[in-house]
Design a protein around this motif. Structure first.
Motif, short mmCIF file in Angstrom:
data_model
loop_
_atom_site.label_atom_id
_atom_site.label_comp_id
_atom_site.label_asym_id
_atom_site.label_seq_id
_atom_site.Cartn_x
_atom_site.Cartn_y
_atom_site.Cartn_z
N ASN A 9 0.81 -1.21 0.00
CA ASN A 9 0.00 0.00 0.00
C ASN A 9 0.85 1.27 0.00
OD1 ASN A 9 -2.55 1.18 -0.05
ND2 ASN A 9 -2.43 1.63 2.13
N ALA A 15 7.14 10.86 -2.86
CA ALA A 15 8.10 11.04 -1.78
C ALA A 15 7.39 11.03 -0.44
CB ALA A 15 8.83 12.36 -1.96
N ASN A 85 1.85 24.67 2.84
CA ASN A 85 3.23 24.27 2.60
C ASN A 85 4.22 25.04 3.46
OD1 ASN A 85 3.15 22.15 0.43
ND2 ASN A 85 1.82 23.71 -0.45
N SER B 689 -6.45 2.54 -2.46
CA SER B 689 -5.00 2.45 -2.27
C SER B 689 -4.45 3.81 -1.86
CB SER B 689 -4.31 2.04 -3.56
OG SER B 689 -4.64 0.72 -3.87
N HIS B 690 -3.40 3.79 -1.12
CA HIS B 690 -2.64 5.01 -0.79
C HIS B 690 -3.47 6.02 -0.02
CE1 HIS B 690 -0.28 4.13 -4.73
NE2 HIS B 690 -0.11 3.22 -3.82
N SER B 691 -4.32 5.57 0.86
CA SER B 691 -5.07 6.55 1.63
C SER B 691 -4.67 6.53 3.10
CB SER B 691 -6.58 6.35 1.47
OG SER B 691 -6.90 5.00 1.52
N ILE B 692 -3.57 5.87 3.40
CA ILE B 692 -3.13 5.82 4.80
C ILE B 692 -1.95 6.74 5.04
CG2 ILE B 692 -2.22 4.32 6.58
CD1 ILE B 692 -3.53 1.98 5.16
N ASN B 693 -0.93 6.61 4.21
CA ASN B 693 0.33 7.30 4.48
C ASN B 693 0.40 8.65 3.80
OD1 ASN B 693 1.18 4.97 5.88
ND2 ASN B 693 1.80 4.04 3.95
N GLU B 694 1.03 9.57 4.51
CA GLU B 694 1.24 10.91 3.96
C GLU B 694 2.32 10.90 2.90
OE1 GLU B 694 -0.45 13.96 4.78
OE2 GLU B 694 -1.63 12.18 5.20
N VAL B 695 2.08 11.62 1.82
CA VAL B 695 3.13 11.76 0.81
C VAL B 695 3.19 13.21 0.35
CG1 VAL B 695 2.97 9.40 -0.07
CG2 VAL B 695 1.56 11.20 -1.08
N TYR B 696 4.26 13.52 -0.33
CA TYR B 696 4.42 14.84 -0.94
C TYR B 696 4.31 14.68 -2.45
CZ TYR B 696 6.28 15.94 3.65
OH TYR B 696 6.42 16.10 5.00
N ASP B 697 3.72 15.64 -3.09
CA ASP B 697 3.61 15.59 -4.54
C ASP B 697 4.68 16.47 -5.16
OD1 ASP B 697 1.49 13.85 -4.49
OD2 ASP B 697 0.00 15.45 -4.37
N TYR B 708 8.37 20.62 -4.14
CA TYR B 708 7.41 19.62 -3.66
C TYR B 708 6.30 20.33 -2.93
CZ TYR B 708 10.24 15.47 -4.60
OH TYR B 708 10.93 14.45 -5.20
N TYR B 709 5.17 19.66 -2.85
CA TYR B 709 4.09 20.23 -2.04
C TYR B 709 3.34 19.12 -1.32
CZ TYR B 709 1.15 19.08 -6.11
OH TYR B 709 0.53 18.44 -7.14
N VAL B 710 2.69 19.54 -0.24
CA VAL B 710 1.93 18.58 0.55
C VAL B 710 0.70 18.18 -0.25
CG1 VAL B 710 0.72 18.22 2.72
CG2 VAL B 710 2.71 19.73 2.65
N ARG B 714 -5.59 14.90 2.75
CA ARG B 714 -4.89 14.38 3.92
C ARG B 714 -5.27 12.91 4.11
NH1 ARG B 714 -0.90 15.55 7.92
NH2 ARG B 714 -1.12 13.73 9.24
N TYR B 766 -6.27 21.79 3.47
CA TYR B 766 -6.51 20.62 2.64
C TYR B 766 -7.83 20.77 1.90
CZ TYR B 766 -2.76 18.21 5.10
OH TYR B 766 -1.55 17.83 5.60
N LEU B 769 -10.08 15.31 3.50
CA LEU B 769 -9.44 14.41 4.44
C LEU B 769 -10.04 13.03 4.26
CD1 LEU B 769 -10.05 16.25 7.84
CD2 LEU B 769 -8.14 16.61 6.29
#
Lengths: 467, 1063
Positions: A9, A15, A85, B689-697, B708-710, B714, B766, B769
């Motif tokens: 997942n 990143a 940000n 998918s991918h709705s648990i962990n924080e990532v940067y775009d 990069y941005y948040v 969320r 955001y 969420l």
């Protein structure tokens, strides 16, 4: 019966940790973008300042903010793209153990100055806004804070940030897209003091004592010349070009023409900045090569035919046109005003006024002759120009803030300039109404804020607007 | 005494495998094998009941050891055996939950190329909408929308293989594409992958609406399931050839109609020196005099009144390649309005199916080729569908079965949806025609202009000296130069082994895969109004594997108590992988659509990888007491990788019972069948998918500085599984030898802890969420009535009526939030889920009412609210239904389906602007005084808006209607004025079939049967309340896209004929 595959997942193409500097760079660009863009679903301040007006779809010139949900667009751009940000950069910087104390302190100060800048823009646009509970995902319905209390907080944050800037250490260095690491911290000191000057002078009519304190402290340390101007320097290639160029030139729009309000004013003063601001057109129905080209603006809030009016000049139609966040000219105008208000900032109102106009004409490519001729015009000269100091300084400041729609709109309101109203309106656009989304997802706080400011409509004046 | 009875079951075409053979009034039974053979122990005097989906069941008394049976099709009557979850079959009469089955013939009478759209109107409680554009996606909602986040699609299962039917937009949750299209912005509708199922290969479709029926499927069937069973091979060699053609025509009542009195412009102010002028006075000829020039740059029709004696220079006279160049033409309305832009669509559909079998096994192989040509020029979708299936009995105990389906789809020129021109898609032509048009422009002139030069010779040019497009392109240029193309190669299939360990225990192992590879390209050529020119491409692969192990038990405990059970394991692996990129800053060489043809170096491609594994363990039992009491229970445990470790395992139980009271009332011969059913189930669902962990775009680098941005949504590391609790009860009965019957169901579903990205105040930083949110309740009734009022040897009449009413209510939302904004449209209209209200309420500005009348101000204009959170409509229909009739006389069959939907609202953006720009007839014509409305007030023009003054007196103030923004459309009335009732009654289908008499066919030789049919679909909208549009058209698939129209596509009537040869 199947082993845990939690790694599946993970978003393997995104990143999970980035340097704070990349977020800071992004926020700087976003802040510049939202102020520079002419996209009519985000920034319509060139229209409300009547530098420009619309051709056929005249909703925004007519203060219709709903058609394209403009307040939503502007609000989101600042809260989500800029502030979110900056907060994150702040968090990551604080947690970064590899930074020297001095550099960390500089970076945090840079972040704070930009946050103050962004919040001031929001307050000056909407009035009360979420501040103490803002940018916090754990509170999905943030309350709105009183605008004047936010101002107090902004001023104290500025003082704190300015005290933490240390010129012997770097800050974000080349990731700081405003100064690219050149004289970085001393530049930020000037920038920070200029922000303080602007915030301070804005309070002048409503809290003169606070205003005096802030202005007098900031004035000597603000921008000293055009060389100090703070601008975001766009590049020549997409996607890092000036958004104005993207919308208007690359997009070949014919939605805007020059606004009669500013054009007529420039014409009446024979202003040397006209060719830098607008195109000149031939109004002869049967054009001849001997025709004299003129500057002509469209009526505000009415339908205008694109081909029959001036439009923005080639000077601002450049992909890499820098976008100003603060300039020396506005500092000098603020100082002229401060003198008139009895603040102790040195010099005379007239000299600051001359400095301001000189800086502006120079910035827009005018010659020394242009400047001297212009300043000699009795309608321009401080001694002979008509009206109160607010009107004299306001008029010239309004002219000098061309292409900085948000700043021009703010000064119009702050200095009490009277602009023509669109045909369907009974009040100037004194503020943006709150985003429609707030009515739907943060209704209780929205309603409270609307009541607190005197009604969520465009006629409601902001707390500092006593004109 | 007991004896073993052998036999074979067939129909006219050959052996029938899978037929249920039961001893009447007991729970004992078997099913026919791959060649239609069976063996069963039964005593003399007992009665065997042979039943199969889509066939009349037969009862035969046991008096000999061999009983061969030929079953006859009953296309109009529900089959008696239904295929339920996991491919298990159940006798319908004992089923403790709702299941509605349609035969292949019922869903394919039109030989339409999209199976899913064919279900419309035939299933009680199913809302099925297929977008009107060619290949448009199909949105299916069973028993009301349960999910707040948009996708309410049921699970699709073909021969036990789950098939992805998510339209592209819904993958990846709140992607930009989703949000853009949801909010009415542009994009293409690439259709639903479910359209890859070959309608010619379908034997039956069973719709399982409630959770009790789908609980064994686990998480994914929370919205119900559509179980498709494909055809099986028969004994001997059978060949069926189908050849069909469908023609189409645009239903004019669903497209814009134009006023024909006034031409181009927004109002009377073009020449500053000529008050009241609707034209420019410009020297375009260069002769030193001024000419009367049409304002080509304005996209509205509030201009000069038409007058054939008035000669003007229009767009054609500016185009040097035009025969009208520098020539005046009379000022008249166009002879060919935009409705003549549409092509007559047609579909060619040919298929060949061969099947056969021996004692040991059977096979089928099929090929279908279909070509759809849409209403937009240069639009087409071609498909090749290959189907193969076979089974082989290796030993008496071991049977191997496999199927492979391969589908190639190639689309071109699909239409855009929503407000185009913003994300690398061209402007939406339909929006152009419906909202911003000059009624003096003749579409055939545009066609000539485009084909003369193959360039954007256009009506809407900026000025006589700048012939680039102002707001819109020549629509032919859009379709021929800015078209999209897409390809999808897909295969799905499975292999299974069935080992009969004991005669009461089967072990089935099955592996299946659904795989597709998509390639989409979008183009904007140089010279378009959308700049810069661009090329965008997307490659995506989707893969899902399922591995199942099933143990099927079937053993009577006592002679009165039957027992069936299933124990199973399921492992599902899903992998979605995509990469997309586009040019940056324009195309260097016009017409060369390649990334390398980019003006500036291209930005980073966007890569996405979504992986997911779900493992499930489940079991189910069915007990039968005698033949009247049945009890089902199931339990499933799933573990999903998309949930946090601590919450990644969840269970769902179901319990269901049925009481077949008719079995106790055999003396009442008028009662053929009667049953009461009752069930309760809970099903869970995992997270995207991918709705648990924080990532940067990542944003594009600025020079050499990385940005990069948040992420703007969320994520949430504390997500819990979703849960739907579902209760259902019902009564089914049939009378008079099944001549008449009904099925009544009441249900109540509550979906709680939904995982969704809630929209929150963006002051949080955001857009949304991910949270566990809310409780959405759907409750309602479904009624199906079937009848066979007339039945003689030569004549029969069958009727099937279905009706459903669903009431939807949002009971709670995320912590402290009382409104969730689903989408926002132009003009400040939003769709919302509000606590205490139905899902999908429309909010916006409303009129101000005085004694229930619309209030006007002293100037005669409407007053409206300043706030935009007034409730102005509800996008859910009040009730829906359909009536199907079939008449057979000898070899002729005539059938037709009328379906209807009552209530629900549509916010029609096309009217908001179409009235504003003066396109529609409402904006012209005469006023109450008999004068032209558009005359100045001083000349008796103007209109009086219906309403009252503040004092309650009727409005008598006439207002100007001569120009844009004066009396009609946007700004003259609140959002509420453009909300229309979505009710409709449609003649959905009609078919006329003639089976050529066998006596005649035999003369031809090899042919066994010939069927000729004439059929039609979407033939007639008998009633609707929304003007100029099809009330069923929305912005695309997904519930959140319903209830708003913007650039909507007209309904297309389809009619054609089909020839079926059986060899």
């Amino acid at each position: 019966c199947v082993k845990k595959d939690e790694y599946l997942n993970n978003d393997t193409k995104s990143a999970t940790a980035v340097p704070a500097s990349t977020l800071f760079s992004y926020a700087e660009k976003q802040l510049s973008d939202v102020l520079a863009t002419s996209a009519y679903n985000v920034n319509i301040f060139r229209l409300t300042a009547q530098q420009w007006t619309e051709t056929t779809a005249i909703s925004e010139s007519d203060y219709d903010l709903k058609l394209r949900n403009v307040p939503d667009g502007f609000w989101n751009a600042i809260y989500v793209n800029v502030l979110r940000n900056l907060y994150e950069a702040d968090k990551l910087t604080q947690a970064d153990a590899t930074l020297s104390a001095a550099q960390k302190s500089n970076q945090l100060a840079q972040i704070n100055i930009l946050e103050v800048y962004a919040y001031a823009v929001l307050v000056n646009t909407f009035g009360n806004i979420p501040y103490t509970q803002a940018v916090d995902y754990t509170n999905t319905t943030p309350k709105y804070d009183d605008a004047s209390q936010i101002y107090d907080s902004l001023l104290s944050r500025l003082d704190d940030a300015l005290s933490k800037l240390n010129t012997t250490a770097p800050g974000f260095n080349t990731a700081d897209l405003l100064f690219n690491g050149v004289n970085e911290i001393s530049s930020w000191k000037k920038f920070g003091n200029t922000v303080k000057l602007k915030v301070g002078i804005t309070l002048a009519d409503v809290e003169p004592a606070k205003s005096k304190l802030a202005v007098e402290a900031a004035a000597p340390n603000a921008l000293q010349s055009n060389a100090d101007n703070v601008s975001f320097n766009y590049l020549t290639t997409t996607p890092n070009t000036n958004p104005l160029w993207v919308d208007q030139v690359q997009g070949h729009l014919i939605d805007y023409v020059a606004g009669a309000t500013l054009v007529d004013l420039l014409n009446s003063l024979n202003d040397p900045r006209r060719p830098a601001y607008y195109t000149a057109i031939d109004t002869n129905a049967n054009p001849q090569s001997s025709d004299v080209l003129v500057y002509k603006g469209g009526a505000i809030g009415k339908v205008n035919t694109y081909n029959k009016f001036s439009t923005f000049s080639n000077t601002i139609a450049q992909p890499n046109l820098p976008s100003l966040l603060a300039d020396y000219s506005e500092v000098e105008f603020d100082l002229a005003e401060a003198i008139e208000r009895g603040f102790n900032v040195g010099g005379t109102a007239q000299q600051h006024y001359i400095n301001a106009i000189t800086a502006s004409i120079t910035y827009w490519g005018g010659s020394a002759t242009d400047i001297s001729t212009y300043l000699a015009n009795p309608k321009v000269a401080y001694a002979t120009a008509t009206g109160s100091y607010k009107l004299k300084i306001g008029t010239q400041k309004y002219i000098s803030l061309y292409n900085r729609g948000y700043e021009a709109w703010t000064e119009i309101r702050r200095l009490g300039l009277v602009l023509p109203l669109p045909p369907n309106q009974t009040s100037y656009l004194n503020r943006f109404t709150y985003p429609i989304t707030e009515q739907n997802v943060n209704q209780a706080n929205y309603s409270q804020a609307a009541a607190a400011i005197g009604g969520d409509n465009i006629a409601t004046k902001l707390f500092w607007d006593k004109n | 005494q007991q004896q073993v009875i052998h036999g074979n079951v067939s129909d006219q075409e050959g052996d029938l495998p899978g037929v249920s053979v039961k001893i009447k009034n007991t729970s004992k039974g078997t099913i026919t094998d791959g060649k239609g053979d069976y063996a069963i122990k039964a005593a003399n005097g007992k009665t065997l009941v042979f039943s199969f989906v889509g066939y009349n069941s037969q009862e035969i008394a046991v008096n000999q050891s061999t009983i061969n049976v030929t079953l006859t099709h009953n296309a109009n009557k529900l089959g008696e055996v239904v295929v339920v979850a996991l491919g298990l079959s159940r006798n319908k009469s004992e089923l403790p939950y709702s299941a509605q089955t349609l035969t292949g013939a019922e869903v394919n009478s039109n030989r339409n190329t999209n199976l899913l759209g064919e279900l419309s109107g035939k299933i009680a409680g199913a809302q099925i909408k297929q977008a009107n554009d060619i290949g448009g996606s199909t949105n299916i909602v069973l028993r009301g929308p349960k999910s707040l986040s948009g996708s309410n699609q049921p699970l699709f299962v073909v021969d036990g293989v789950p098939i992805d039917n998510s339209s592209e937009l819904e993958l990846g949750g709140m992607s930009n594409v989703t949000q853009n299209q949801r909010n009415g912005k542009g994009g293409y509708d690439y259709g639903s992958p479910g359209a890859d199922i070959n309608p010619d290969d379908v034997a039956s479709v069973t719709v399982l609406k409630g959770a009790a029926s789908t609980a064994l499927y686990g998480s994914r069937a929370a919205n119900g399931a559509i179980i498709i069973t494909t055809k099986k091979g028969n004994k001997g060699l059978n060949v069926v050839l189908n050849t069909g053609v469908l023609f189409g025509s645009v239903d004019k009542s669903t497209f814009a109609q134009y006023q024909k009195e006034y031409g181009a412009g927004y109002g009377p102010y073009y020449d500053p020196n000529t008050p009241g002028s609707h034209f420019d006075y410009t020297d375009i000829l260069g002769d030193g005099t001024k000419q009367l020039v049409v304002p080509t740059y304005d996209d509205a029709s509030y201009g000069q009144k038409f007058d054939p004696n008035l000669l003007v220079y229009d767009w054609r006279s500016l185009d040097p390649t035009s025969p009208y160049y520098h020539k005046q033409t009379p000022w008249v309305a166009a002879k060919n309005d935009p409705s003549t832009f549409f092509n007559h669509p047609y579909t060619l559909n040919n298929s060949l199916f061969i099947d056969g079998g021996t004692d040991k096994g059977n096979y089928k192989i099929g090929y279908t080729r279909s070509d759809d040509y849409g209403i937009l020029p240069n639009s087409s979708i071609g498909k090749n569908l290959f189907n193969f299936g076979g089974s082989y009995r290796l030993t008496d105990k071991l049977t191997v079965q496999a199927s492979v389906n391969y589908t190639q789809t190639a689309g071109k020129g699909r239409g855009g949806t929503g407000f185009g021109g913003q994300n690398g898609e061209p402007m939406n032509i339909l929006q152009n025609f419906r909202e911003f048009w000059q009624v003096n422009v003749d579409v055939q002139d545009l066609k000539d202009a485009y084909f003369r030069t193959n360039s954007n010779d256009n009506w809407n040019v900026k000025s006589p000296t700048d012939l680039s497009s102002a707001y819109w392109d020549n629509p032919y240029f859009v379709q021929y130069q800015n078209y999209e193309t897409d390809e999808r190669d897909r295969y799905f299939g499975n292999v299974s082994l069935d080992y009969k360990l004991f005669n009461w225990l089967d072990i089935v192992g099955r592996a299946s895969e659904d795989y597709y590879n998509e390639f989409q390209e979008q183009r904007i050529n140089v010279g378009s109004v959308v700049t810069p020119s661009s090329y965008y491409r997307l490659n995506r692969t989707y893969k899902e594997n399922n591995y199942d192990l099933l143990l099927n038990f079937n053993k009577a405990i006592t002679s009165d108590i039957s027992f069936k059970g299933v124990l199973g394991l399921n492992a599902r692996r899903q992998n979605i992988n995509s990469i997309s990129a586009s040019t940056n800053g324009g195309l260097v060489i016009p017409g060369l659509f390649a990334l390398s043809n980019s003006v500036n170096p291209i930005d980073y491609p966007i890569e996405e990888v979504d992986q997911k594994v779900v493992t499930g363990v489940f079991g189910g039992v069915t007990f039968g007491y005698k033949d009247f009491l049945f009890l089902d229970g199931t339990l499933r445990r799933d573990q999903s990788t998309t949930l946090p470790d601590k919450n990644n395992t969840y269970y769902y139980p179901s319990v269901a019972g049925s009481f077949v009271f008719s079995s106790l009332l055999k003396d009442y011969t008028w009662l053929s069948n009667g049953k009461v059913k009752l069930n309760y189930a809970e099903v869970g669902n995992d997270a995207p998918s991918h709705s648990i962990n924080e990532v940067y775009d990542k944003a594009a680098n600025f020079g050499s500085e990385p940005l990069y941005y948040v992420s703007t949504v969320r994520n949430n590391a504390d997500l819990k599984p979703e849960r739907t609790k579902s209760f259902e009860t019902g009564l089914e009965a049939s009378f008079l030898k099944n001549r008449i019957g009904f099925d009544f169901t009441y249900y109540k579903n509550n979906t709680i802890n939904q995982i969704l990205p809630v929209s929150v105040s963006t002051a949080t930083g955001y857009d949304g969420l991910y949270v566990n949110s809310g409780n959405v309740q759907n409750k309602g009734v479904e009624v199906t009535v079937t009848g066979n009022p007339l039945k003689t040897d030569d004549f029969s009449w069958n009727i099937n009526v279905n009706f459903a009413k669903n009431t939807n209510k949002v009971l709670s939302l995320y912590n402290g939030v009382n409104n969730y904004q689903l989408a926002a449209y132009k003009g400040g209209v939003t769709t919302n889920a509000t606590v205490g209200e139905p899902y999908g309420t429309l909010r916006g500005t409303d009129f101000i009412y005085k004694n229930g009348q619309k209030e006007v101000d002293a100037t005669g204009h409407y007053l409206f609210t300043s706030n935009s959170n007034n409730d102005i409509g509800n996008t859910n229909p009040d009730w829906t239904g359909g009536v199907y009739n079939a008449f057979r006389y000898k070899n002729f069959t005539l059938s037709f389906l009328v379906d209807f939907s009552h209530g629900g609202s549509i916010y029609d953006v096309d009217m908001v602007f179409g009235l504003w720009t003066g396109l529609y007839p409402e904006t012209a014509g005469l006023n109450d005084l008999g004068n032209p409305k558009r005359n100045p007030l001083s000349q008796g023009g103007g209109v009086i808006l219906p309403g009252v003054y503040a004092n309650g007196a009727p409005n008598t103030t006439r207002i100007d209607a001569s120009q844009n923004q004066s009396a009609y459309g946007y700004q003259t009335a609140p959002n509420k004025a453009f909300v229309y009732d979505a009710s409709y009654i449609k003649l959905r289908e009609a078919a006329f079939t003639y089976s050529v008499p066998a006596s005649f066919v035999q003369k031809i030789g090899a042919v066994k049967a010939i069927d000729v049919s004439l059929n039609g679909r979407n033939l007639w909208i008998i009633h609707k309340n929304i003007p100029y549009a099809d009330p069923e058209d929305g912005l695309g698939a997904g519930s959140a896209y319903q209830g708003v129209q913007l650039g909507s596509y007209p309904n297309v009537r389809r009619y054609g004929f089909n020839l079926k040869f059986t060899f």
